[in-house]
Design a protein around this motif. Sequence first.
Motif, short mmCIF file in Angstrom:
data_model
loop_
_atom_site.label_atom_id
_atom_site.label_comp_id
_atom_site.label_asym_id
_atom_site.label_seq_id
_atom_site.Cartn_x
_atom_site.Cartn_y
_atom_site.Cartn_z
N VAL A 14 22.88 1.04 15.60
CA VAL A 14 22.99 2.32 14.89
C VAL A 14 23.66 3.37 15.77
CG1 VAL A 14 21.70 4.12 13.66
CG2 VAL A 14 20.86 1.76 13.66
N LYS B 222 16.15 12.33 11.00
CA LYS B 222 17.23 11.54 11.59
C LYS B 222 16.70 10.56 12.62
CE LYS B 222 19.01 13.16 15.01
NZ LYS B 222 18.83 13.13 16.48
N GLU B 223 15.77 11.01 13.46
CA GLU B 223 15.18 10.14 14.47
C GLU B 223 14.39 9.00 13.84
OE1 GLU B 223 15.43 10.29 17.87
OE2 GLU B 223 16.91 11.89 17.71
N THR C 51 16.73 6.46 12.29
CA THR C 51 17.33 5.66 13.35
C THR C 51 16.36 4.60 13.84
OG1 THR C 51 18.70 7.53 14.03
CG2 THR C 51 18.42 5.76 15.63
N HIS D 72 28.88 -0.75 16.37
CA HIS D 72 27.95 -0.10 15.45
C HIS D 72 28.09 -0.67 14.04
CE1 HIS D 72 28.13 3.23 18.58
NE2 HIS D 72 26.85 2.90 18.52
N SER E 102 23.79 7.26 16.09
CA SER E 102 22.95 8.35 15.62
C SER E 102 23.24 9.61 16.43
CB SER E 102 21.47 7.96 15.76
OG SER E 102 20.63 8.99 15.32
N GLU F 175 17.20 0.65 13.39
CA GLU F 175 17.43 -0.12 14.61
C GLU F 175 16.63 -1.42 14.65
OE1 GLU F 175 16.68 2.67 17.76
OE2 GLU F 175 18.84 3.13 17.99
#
Length: 436
Positions: free
Chosen positions: A120, A107-108, A111, A145, A122, A115
């Motif tokens: 985004v 997920k990180e 993101t 967003h 998140s 970005e």
Amino acid sequence: MNIGELYKIFQRCSVVTTDSRECPDNSLFFALKGTSFNGNLFASQALATGAAYAVVDQADVIPDGDDRFILVSDVLKTLQDLAHFHREQFHGPVIQVTGTNGKTTTKELLTAVLEKKYNVLSTVGNLNNHIGVPLTLLRMKPFFHQIAVVETGASHPGEIAFLAKMVNPDCGLITNVGRAHLEGFGSFEGVCRTKGELYDYLRRKQGGFIFLNADNPFLSQMAKGMVALCYGAPGSEDKMVEGKVEESNPFLVLSWRKGPKGIWHRVETHLVGAYNLHNALAAACVGVRYGITEDDISEALSCYVPKNDRSELRVTKENRLIVDAYNANPSSMEASIENFGQMAGEHKMVILGDMRELGKDALQEHQRIISLLEKQKDLESVWLVGEVFMKTASSFRCFEDVEAVKATLKSEPIKNRLVLIKGSNGMRLYQLPELL
């Protein structure tokens, strides 16, 4: 009060909060209840410290004539319903991420890549459960967003299906499936079925599709018949993104390309462990799908620095530490040990804590870890921490808990070692680095 009316109040508020101690001015407080707390009892405090309104489900906490209290039948369900209602006002792509291991790191990375081009939304940290997901959705600003990445976790069957209905993703990504939360899932097959609930939801959704780790045979089987954008190792199968490990000592260096005829890009990451290859390739695949340039994808992957005790390299005055003390299950433990075994270094040591929530399989799974450790030829020392590890048949040094380890480190300091620290968060091994 119906959701439409509550939504109008939500739109006038600055932020949603569930903590009466943290109520910014003009916030909307939800009085959640748990086994050891009752937010209803702190609603007045929340209003006094900045909240504009308090959503409660106990009428007896509402003073006569105070219209700042909003009475509902169930605060948690109302929070979830409001989050879903708000999500439906957002028209950008929503990506739902789940998996046994690596979902927060993936997920990180997603993101970081997205970005490069988009604003985004998140998930913060790992707020990925029935409370964290609605709080994530309610942070969404539909006119700011442009895309959302929502992490979802589960420890029981039906949870991913429930969260998918709330999130209503346009596409999804399952990092992998492994032996975790067996106490709740019952078996590895139960894990697959629960994680696969995300695929089931997207099968039914018009236009739904997935990003697929094509190297994982379980995911490939689960995804049969679906529209899938694939990533993985170079091979005969046509993939949107291909990649391979160049080295991992300790940081992962990888090469990736767009499709089988693309230009190779070499990326030096700050990720510890070859097992992070597919997490990085997943982010590259999502980036390609949403129009991020290949150079920007590579830059995002190389600049991302993990945090929160997730495969971090820490260099102290005395030792080099691989700290992965946030979570542990049999699949991630095996991957960490095997990767550590491939790392170059003298005087190698591992400190492992119990893996939680394995139910009746706990002793067997811990014994399998013992067998794996016994095959590692270059480990000078192995320390095992926790009640289950103490019950295994092992010649390794065992400790009842982290306090026993801390006491030993004070009397027997460790120096000039390369140390892997891994265990479930509840084992509190994250307290050890300061003593190493």
